[in-house]
Design a protein around this motif. Structure first.
Motif, PDB file in Angstrom:
ATOM      1  N   GLN A  11      35.468 -25.068 144.623  1.00 46.73           N
ATOM      2  CA  GLN A  11      36.157 -23.895 144.087  1.00 46.73           C
ATOM      3  C   GLN A  11      36.601 -24.145 142.640  1.00 46.73           C
ATOM      4  OE1 GLN A  11      39.525 -22.526 146.377  1.00 46.73           O
ATOM      5  NE2 GLN A  11      40.252 -21.232 144.712  1.00 46.73           N
ATOM      6  N   THR A  12      37.215 -25.283 142.398  1.00 39.72           N
ATOM      7  CA  THR A  12      37.666 -25.610 141.047  1.00 39.72           C
ATOM      8  C   THR A  12      36.479 -25.752 140.112  1.00 39.72           C
ATOM      9  OG1 THR A  12      39.596 -26.749 141.937  1.00 39.72           O
ATOM     10  CG2 THR A  12      38.972 -27.294 139.672  1.00 39.72           C
ATOM     11  N   ARG A  14      33.590 -24.335 140.303  1.00 34.21           N
ATOM     12  CA  ARG A  14      33.067 -22.999 140.019  1.00 34.21           C
ATOM     13  C   ARG A  14      33.954 -22.255 139.022  1.00 34.21           C
ATOM     14  NH1 ARG A  14      29.029 -21.494 143.275  1.00 34.21           N
ATOM     15  NH2 ARG A  14      28.684 -22.645 145.193  1.00 34.21           N
ATOM     16  N   GLU A  15      35.271 -22.373 139.172  1.00 32.95           N
ATOM     17  CA  GLU A  15      36.188 -21.685 138.272  1.00 32.95           C
ATOM     18  C   GLU A  15      36.079 -22.196 136.840  1.00 32.95           C
ATOM     19  OE1 GLU A  15      39.989 -22.228 140.162  1.00 32.95           O
ATOM     20  OE2 GLU A  15      39.485 -20.826 141.790  1.00 32.95           O
ATOM     21  N   ASP A  19      29.722 -20.191 138.523  1.00 35.20           N
ATOM     22  CA  ASP A  19      28.920 -20.219 139.750  1.00 35.20           C
ATOM     23  C   ASP A  19      27.476 -20.621 139.489  1.00 35.20           C
ATOM     24  OD1 ASP A  19      30.989 -19.453 141.479  1.00 35.20           O
ATOM     25  OD2 ASP A  19      30.593 -17.321 141.169  1.00 35.20           O
ATOM     26  N   ASN A  50      42.602 -31.270 140.406  1.00 38.99           N
ATOM     27  CA  ASN A  50      43.651 -30.490 141.057  1.00 38.99           C
ATOM     28  C   ASN A  50      44.993 -31.215 141.126  1.00 38.99           C
ATOM     29  OD1 ASN A  50      42.473 -27.916 141.800  1.00 38.99           O
ATOM     30  ND2 ASN A  50      41.057 -29.141 142.999  1.00 38.99           N
ATOM     31  N   ARG A  56      44.558 -27.456 133.554  1.00 42.42           N
ATOM     32  CA  ARG A  56      43.114 -27.488 133.325  1.00 42.42           C
ATOM     33  C   ARG A  56      42.759 -27.487 131.848  1.00 42.42           C
ATOM     34  NH1 ARG A  56      40.604 -23.441 137.917  1.00 42.42           N
ATOM     35  NH2 ARG A  56      41.283 -24.694 139.697  1.00 42.42           N
ATOM     36  N   ASN A  85      36.278 -21.582 129.171  1.00 40.24           N
ATOM     37  CA  ASN A  85      36.744 -20.901 130.383  1.00 40.24           C
ATOM     38  C   ASN A  85      38.210 -21.201 130.680  1.00 40.24           C
ATOM     39  OD1 ASN A  85      34.241 -19.742 130.852  1.00 40.24           O
ATOM     40  ND2 ASN A  85      33.595 -21.326 132.281  1.00 40.24           N
ATOM     41  N   ASN A  86      38.672 -22.377 130.243  1.00 42.85           N
ATOM     42  CA  ASN A  86      40.053 -22.789 130.489  1.00 42.85           C
ATOM     43  C   ASN A  86      40.993 -22.403 129.341  1.00 42.85           C
ATOM     44  OD1 ASN A  86      39.696 -23.836 133.054  1.00 42.85           O
ATOM     45  ND2 ASN A  86      39.170 -25.873 132.303  1.00 42.85           N
TER      46      ASN A  86
END
Length: 123
Positions: A11-12, A14-15, A19, A50, A56, A85-86
């Motif tokens: 999940q992380t 992908r974020e 994807d 995490n 991030r 993205n971050n």
């Protein structure tokens, strides 16, 4: 393998990376490479990314410096996209590479600037 940590890592991952990248990495992993995908997803992304000690954005800035110092252009391009993205700006990316030039060497930083331009041009 810790399935819960693996799923949280996916999940992380992908974020941060998207994807499309993660799907391709998993789809291209054969019997030889899948253990590395599991390790990266569980340990790097599930556990370390995490942890509560750094956000991030900060982790992305560190990765840009590390990938520059280690001269890993493939991973650097990936983490430039992740940094964007971050919430890391192009100007901040430039400053990381200038700082890295002093401590990791000008040739490594020149290559990092080249990688960043490629990523920026791809959108």
């Amino acid at each position: 393998m810790n399935q819960e940590l693996f799923e949280r890592g996916l999940q992380t991952r992908r974020e941060v990376l998207g994807d499309a990248y993660v799907d391709a990495a998993l789809a291209n992993a054969d019997e030889f490479g899948m253990p590395m995908q599991e390790l990266v997803s569980q340990y790097c992304w599930g556990d370390v990314w995490n942890r509560p000690g750094l956000d991030r954005r900060t982790r992305s800035l560190l990765n840009l410096a590390f990938m520059t110092a280690l001269n890993r252009p493939h991973e650097l391009k990936l983490h430039i996209r992740g940094a964007l993205n971050n919430g890391v700006s192009k100007e901040e990316i430039r400053e990381v590479f200038l700082q890295a030039a002093i401590y990791a060497g000008v040739p490594a930083a020149v290559d990092s600037f080249r990688c960043a331009r490629e990523v920026f041009q791809q959108g």
